[in-house]
Design a protein around this motif. Structure first.
Motif, PDB file in Angstrom:
ATOM      1  N   ASN A   1       1.929  -6.443   5.502  1.00 51.56           N
ATOM      2  CA  ASN A   1       2.612  -5.283   4.945  1.00 51.56           C
ATOM      3  C   ASN A   1       4.046  -5.598   4.546  1.00 51.56           C
ATOM      4  O   ASN A   1       4.523  -5.136   3.509  1.00 51.56           O
ATOM      5  CB  ASN A   1       2.607  -4.125   5.954  1.00 51.56           C
TER       6      ASN A   1
ATOM      7  N   LEU B   1     -11.240  -3.356  11.987  1.00 53.08           N
ATOM      8  CA  LEU B   1     -11.899  -2.051  12.118  1.00 53.08           C
ATOM      9  C   LEU B   1     -11.074  -1.116  12.994  1.00 53.08           C
ATOM     10  O   LEU B   1     -10.908   0.064  12.683  1.00 53.08           O
ATOM     11  CB  LEU B   1     -13.304  -2.235  12.720  1.00 53.08           C
ATOM     12  N   ALA B   2     -10.518  -1.654  14.091  1.00 51.87           N
ATOM     13  CA  ALA B   2      -9.756  -0.818  15.027  1.00 51.87           C
ATOM     14  C   ALA B   2      -8.503  -0.260  14.378  1.00 51.87           C
ATOM     15  O   ALA B   2      -8.082   0.864  14.667  1.00 51.87           O
ATOM     16  CB  ALA B   2      -9.381  -1.633  16.267  1.00 51.87           C
ATOM     17  N   LEU B   3      -7.879  -1.036  13.509  1.00 50.88           N
ATOM     18  CA  LEU B   3      -6.643  -0.581  12.892  1.00 50.88           C
ATOM     19  C   LEU B   3      -6.870   0.092  11.536  1.00 50.88           C
ATOM     20  O   LEU B   3      -5.935   0.238  10.746  1.00 50.88           O
ATOM     21  CB  LEU B   3      -5.655  -1.748  12.754  1.00 50.88           C
ATOM     22  N   ALA B   4      -8.124   0.479  11.274  1.00 45.78           N
ATOM     23  CA  ALA B   4      -8.460   1.238  10.071  1.00 45.78           C
ATOM     24  C   ALA B   4      -8.053   0.523   8.793  1.00 45.78           C
ATOM     25  O   ALA B   4      -7.441   1.107   7.904  1.00 45.78           O
ATOM     26  CB  ALA B   4      -7.806   2.629  10.137  1.00 45.78           C
TER      27      ALA B   4
ATOM     28  N   SER C   1      -1.540  -7.934  10.263  1.00 43.47           N
ATOM     29  CA  SER C   1      -1.430  -6.704   9.487  1.00 43.47           C
ATOM     30  C   SER C   1       0.037  -6.377   9.220  1.00 43.47           C
ATOM     31  O   SER C   1       0.424  -6.009   8.109  1.00 43.47           O
ATOM     32  CB  SER C   1      -2.100  -5.573  10.264  1.00 43.47           C
TER      33      SER C   1
ATOM     34  N   ARG D   1       0.850  -1.184   0.000  1.00 42.71           N
ATOM     35  CA  ARG D   1       0.000   0.000   0.000  1.00 42.71           C
ATOM     36  C   ARG D   1       0.896   1.248   0.000  1.00 42.71           C
ATOM     37  O   ARG D   1       1.855   1.315   0.748  1.00 42.71           O
ATOM     38  CB  ARG D   1      -0.863  -0.021   1.259  1.00 42.71           C
ATOM     39  N   SER D   2       0.579   2.215  -0.834  1.00 45.43           N
ATOM     40  CA  SER D   2       1.433   3.400  -0.873  1.00 45.43           C
ATOM     41  C   SER D   2       0.620   4.694  -0.825  1.00 45.43           C
ATOM     42  O   SER D   2       1.096   5.754  -1.178  1.00 45.43           O
ATOM     43  CB  SER D   2       2.308   3.367  -2.135  1.00 45.43           C
ATOM     44  N   GLU D   3      -0.637   4.577  -0.425  1.00 44.92           N
ATOM     45  CA  GLU D   3      -1.427   5.797  -0.222  1.00 44.92           C
ATOM     46  C   GLU D   3      -2.504   5.519   0.819  1.00 44.92           C
ATOM     47  O   GLU D   3      -2.795   4.360   1.118  1.00 44.92           O
ATOM     48  CB  GLU D   3      -2.075   6.248  -1.537  1.00 44.92           C
ATOM     49  N   LEU D   4      -3.078   6.587   1.345  1.00 44.92           N
ATOM     50  CA  LEU D   4      -4.103   6.473   2.369  1.00 44.92           C
ATOM     51  C   LEU D   4      -5.336   5.787   1.772  1.00 44.92           C
ATOM     52  O   LEU D   4      -5.872   6.251   0.770  1.00 44.92           O
ATOM     53  CB  LEU D   4      -4.465   7.884   2.854  1.00 44.92           C
ATOM     54  N   PRO D   5      -5.794   4.657   2.356  1.00 46.12           N
ATOM     55  CA  PRO D   5      -7.001   4.024   1.805  1.00 46.12           C
ATOM     56  C   PRO D   5      -8.216   4.902   2.054  1.00 46.12           C
ATOM     57  O   PRO D   5      -8.276   5.645   3.031  1.00 46.12           O
ATOM     58  CB  PRO D   5      -7.088   2.704   2.580  1.00 46.12           C
ATOM     59  N   ASN D   6      -9.172   4.794   1.164  1.00 45.20           N
ATOM     60  CA  ASN D   6     -10.367   5.620   1.255  1.00 45.20           C
ATOM     61  C   ASN D   6     -11.408   4.932   2.134  1.00 45.20           C
ATOM     62  O   ASN D   6     -12.121   4.041   1.683  1.00 45.20           O
ATOM     63  CB  ASN D   6     -10.913   5.865  -0.158  1.00 45.20           C
ATOM     64  N   ILE D   7     -11.446   5.318   3.399  1.00 48.21           N
ATOM     65  CA  ILE D   7     -12.375   4.680   4.339  1.00 48.21           C
ATOM     66  C   ILE D   7     -13.424   5.686   4.805  1.00 48.21           C
ATOM     67  O   ILE D   7     -13.102   6.676   5.442  1.00 48.21           O
ATOM     68  CB  ILE D   7     -11.624   4.123   5.568  1.00 48.21           C
TER      69      ILE D   7
ATOM     70  N   TRP E   1     -16.740   5.746   7.049  1.00 44.19           N
ATOM     71  CA  TRP E   1     -17.497   4.908   7.979  1.00 44.19           C
ATOM     72  C   TRP E   1     -18.972   4.818   7.627  1.00 44.19           C
ATOM     73  O   TRP E   1     -19.646   3.858   7.981  1.00 44.19           O
ATOM     74  CB  TRP E   1     -17.321   5.408   9.412  1.00 44.19           C
TER      75      TRP E   1
END
Lengths: 491, 491, 491
Positions: A366, A310-313, A362, A244-250, A252
């Motif tokens: 990675n 969920l806790a670790l986004a 996780s 992963r190299s960018e902020l995932p689109n989450i 809620w």
């Protein structure tokens, strides 16, 4: 709960740790239920045969029917010991099939050919080609173990097959050539046949700490194959896995609750690389047949994995796909009753281990993605090994010796039996201690008496006639008789 | 030097290995000074109490004052054993505070609550938020160890806290959310509570080689947290660490010598992730209080790291920032007197280990940066473990049994006592050997004498009268007396 | 084949496991040939001296000449034990040279200074600068081992030198500064001197499983140096190694068969980082001198590596360059006769290990390239260790105790001798068993006889005269004599 109870009773019944208590069993909780079964350790074998032929006269028809039902269930639950013994006299190819089926179920620590059969059914439902590869893997791993003359008992329990099925399955899952690329069977057979070698080598190391090898051979061999060929390979290309190299689109708000709940069975399915929730459900059934405790911890582990995600986004897609669950499933099963005897402290430890495993999962995912690799079951192996290496001062967390590990229900039986024996020993030691004290008191009394006699004697001697001396000699003889009593006690 | 001396005397005094030699101590070097203290091993306990109540009459007022001063210092140097024993009877919360403070200092192998207090002062000077996280980490790691019923002695020595403080501190240091991001306390508490589990598991492995776990649990858990979340995470993002991909711009003319010298205390500060030279200086003081040998090796290690950085053409910024120092500090302390008894060969070994550690540090930093991770203290752990696994034929490099490891000065005492005992044993063995030889010579003489007597007897028998025979019988009796003397010696 | 045979005979002759069978040796296969040599274990020493002075009278001139030739060859084949013993009395510098040469050959498990000399010749042919660095590495590694007072026997066998030569060579090979960059000698000397420390540390771990350290210290130290400095370094830059990121262009029509065959000697040369096929050929000769079995497995391993490269679709350039061969060479030698006694099962295992090693080699090369590192000999170490940790139920795969490992021919001698002794023991046990049964039968006969006598006696007593009783007393005495015979047998 009542069904859960019956399973246990039967399993105990079959595996010879119980039975006298059966007719009087009330629908209490499992734990209080099983405890009295351990009252007469040692004479259970005779009890069982006696019971099988002649149940206590006062039992009602209902109880009889129930006992008959339980006996029926016992033939296909637990580790199907009766079936296994019957198999020993069968044709070798039939035996091999039994070992392969047990191997398929051993991924989840289940030593049960029926569970294996159901698991294969689940795999076929998922993908024919994958199921074929899994079967080839299990078969050749078992054959290789036979060639290398590994322990026949371990082979018959499927302990050389479970790495094979995972190697076969996952090599098919991660192949970039799609289904029915027949050349894939070549590395599949080679890697499966390497399984017993790597297993045996790892066992040489892990046995020093009385630890199992878990699925480490599978992890090593599949990662080996995937990284040796890689995505850019003409013969055996792998699917492309990138970090992963960018902020995932989450968002809620976009969370899909039904999918989230579906991730629990999917997580169990992902143990075999399957994303079909129905397949996952079938696997749950196969676990329940053999051991309800295992089944409960599997579901619990998958749920813990989902919560951790969920806790670790984590991206929701990964959670729905069960990637956060499968390691926690295995870790929770391993700690929760399989290698530790199940107490509520161990139950809490199993949940802690599942959380730790999710975190580790996780992290490893990675790291591995940098090499184009999936996490496989490394997180489960490492977290479970860590928790099995733990030493504590409490007796409530009891690690079973590896040779005594069976399925959770039987492990509990072993644990309770051991505790009972300890208690009896302790009671005996206390009794002896008390007797000893009593004897000490008695002896003191005798000594006092003796002293008195001596004083009398001295007084008599002062008086000094021949007749008096004779009398004291008689006294002394009588006194010796008194002394001899405790000496006899000692012997 | 004189202060250094006094510390030792006092520590020895307190810990019962000495005291008779105190009044005669001259201002010689530390090493020759401590040697006579070991002259009377075994009876030191009585000596001490005797001495405490009645110092030798001939001591001058100056000597008395000095002894009183030394006794005062002894209460807060070394491992503060007296204080520790007093603490055992206090309220549990106060004890917990003691353990937390000792845990904070144990990062540098110092088992001293005062040092821990000073270290916390240094941390507060650096950053309030980091200090808070460090405190929370130590506290929860210790609590978790209590819950898991780990060895009470190890907990009281702070051996379950030092990984906790590092986990707490470094998670705060590397968090990309800045200070006072309260959610960070959640993973902080979880990871701190995992410390005793990982410590216990690693100890199960390392104890097979009688090795400590060092800061491996911290390394594992912080790397786990950082790589599990990574830079691109919504909840717990980490600072971005990237591998070097171009030639760094190093101009030797631009070198800043004062900054280079400042890098020595900064390197010591970086053990706790602090880049403030004043904080580093405070840490040096805290080391000095407990153990001057530790303090000296810490400074030496930091200097070796700085030199290695220059030799391997590291960017000056990294060197000024202390990144080349902190691992060498720990490695140099560990080898130089802590786990080996300090001799000059061990001193050289410690310096070699520091150089190796610097090399390894650069290597590990480069590898870890590919995963966005800092080097943590992996280089220290790996280099120190390697050097502790070393086996040599020389007796000058003596690895202390893990159970006997204390602080360097006390370790030296143990080593000298052992050597003394060996020497005495050897001397006794030699003495016995000499006695045996002497006896053999004596016996030979007796045998010769006996032979002569026999010859005389024969001659006499040839002569053949009754009277002569009587005389020889007397001779023989006398001869038997002679023989019995060495037999008595044997008994 | 005949030459191969002679080597063996001589080696056995020199190393005192044989000789009586020599004059009668027919040109049969090696295996059947060597078996009779083990007929008289134990008395071989006397045989040898006897034979050396007086060969059997009936031997023809040809046989005498052959024996003399064999004796001559024996002085420089195997481990040159005679030369080694002669060396012990020489000047220390000359001894050091011997150790350095043996160290150079020990990379291939060959303990022979002549092989070492030839290997250095091959290196000089390849590159002067590399050869110099290799020499410096071996020298300083050996000196460091002397300083650290490691086992003198191991030093004399070159076991502390082989990591040194590889460290020296490969640091020169992978340096980006080109030849004759003299500063490189500094890290070379430092890293070489670290070799014995890392070796000793790893041996402490591996010895628990009776495993050798192989070239792990070299792998660790060279990777350490390369990754610590990296490609972008001012002082010690490394060549740029990058991971593959696109499909390699492989056209099977373009395959160059002569180059493919040349890759076999090149693969052997690559053990020392040399790509010159002539150098590889020289290395083959040096192996053949010491041990033909080693030589055969080296060639076989290199061929297996080449085939694996083609199977896994490696770029042809890599295969021609020998990168697929060198690990398999070492793995095949290690398993095929060096650490296992050579049987045909072990021979198959060695080939399997070579294939596994090739697979692993590709995997490790891909992973290491992400860090700009070459694969070094990690694949060999890991695969050989895995195969040595294997435990099987068959006696045909016999792992030699580490202390008994020599060169394959001598190992075979040890294995056969052991088997012979086992057979003799078994035969004796059987004989004893038979004797025991015989005795039991005899005793039964005697008992029957005794019973008859007793019956007669009873009958006689019924008759009841004084004379008859006398006769029976005589009988009884005779009967006691009969009984005493087996009692004597027992003693």
């Amino acid at each position: 709960m009542s069904v859960l109870l019956s399973f246990k009773d039967i399993q105990e019944n079959i595996h010879g740790s119980t039975s006298a208590a059966l007719p009087t069993s009330s629908p209490a909780t499992t734990f209080t239920e099983l405890q009295p079964l351990m009252v007469h350790p040692g004479n259970s074998q005779e009890d069982m045969t006696e019971k099988d032929t002649a149940p206590p006269g006062g039992a009602s028809t209902l109880q009889k029917a129930r006992a008959r039902f339980l006996r029926g269930v016992s033939y296909f639950s637990g580790d199907m010991e009766v079936f296994g013994k019957w198999m020993e006299k069968q044709f070798i190819l039939l035996q091999l099939l039994d070992w392969v089926l047990r191997g398929a179920a051993q991924v989840m620590f289940v030593n049960n050919p029926l569970s294996g059969l159901i698991i294969f059914a689940g795999l076929i439902l998922q993908n024919y080609w994958w199921a074929l590869n899994g079967f080839v893997g299990t078969l050749f791993a078992t054959i290789s173990a036979l060639i290398l003359q590994q322990s026949r008992g371990a082979i018959a329990a499927g302990l050389y097959g479970y790495n094979g099925i995972l190697v076969g399955l996952l090599m098919a899952v991660f192949s970039n050539k799609g289904n029915w690329y027949w050349w894939l069977l070549l590395p599949n057979v080679f890697m499966s046949m390497m399984c017993p070698i790597v297993s045996s080598a790892l066992a040489s190391i892990n046995s020093r700490w009385d630890l199992p090898v878990f699925t480490l051979p599978f992890n090593i061999l599949v990662c080996l194959h995937m990284v040796a060929t890689g995505h850019y390979n003409h013969h055996f290309p792998q699917v492309l896995i990138q970090p992963r190299s960018e902020l995932p689109n989450i968002t809620w708000a976009e969370i899909d609750v039904p999918k989230l709940f579906m991730s629990v069975p999917v997580g169990i399915g992902q143990v075999y690389g399957c994303d079909n929730p129905v397949t996952g459900g079938i696997f749950i059934v196969s676990l329940f047949i053999s051991s309800p405790i295992t089944c409960a911890h599997a579901v619990l582990g998958s749920a813990v994995g989902m919560v951790s995600g969920l806790a670790l986004a984590a991206p929701f897609g990964d959670i729905y796909f069960g990637l956060w669950g499968y390691n926690c499933v295995l870790a929770c099963i391993a700690i929760g009753g399989m290698f530790y005897a199940l107490t509520w402290q161990v139950h809490l430890l199993a949940i802690t281990c599942a959380f730790f495993c999710a975190y580790l999962g996780s992290a490893i995912a990675n790291i591995m993605s940098r090499f184009g690799l999936p996490a496989c079951t490394w997180p489960f192996c490492l977290s479970a090994l860590t928790f099995l290496l733990l030493t504590t001062g409490t007796k409530k967390i009891f690690k079973l010796p590896l040779a005594k590990v069976n399925y959770p229900e039987k492990n509990l039986g072993f644990f309770w039996k051991m505790k009972k024996e300890e208690k009896i020993e302790k009671a005996e030691a206390e009794k002896k201690e008390r007797e000893k004290q009593q004897k000490a008191i008695d002896e003191e009394l005798i000594l006092n008496e003796k002293e008195q006699l001596r004083l009398e004697l001295e007084r008599a001697e002062e008086g000094g006639t021949q007749e008096e001396q004779k009398a004291t000699e008689g006294e002394e003889i009588r006194h010796n008789d008194v002394i001899e009593i405790p000496v006899d006690d000692c012997v």
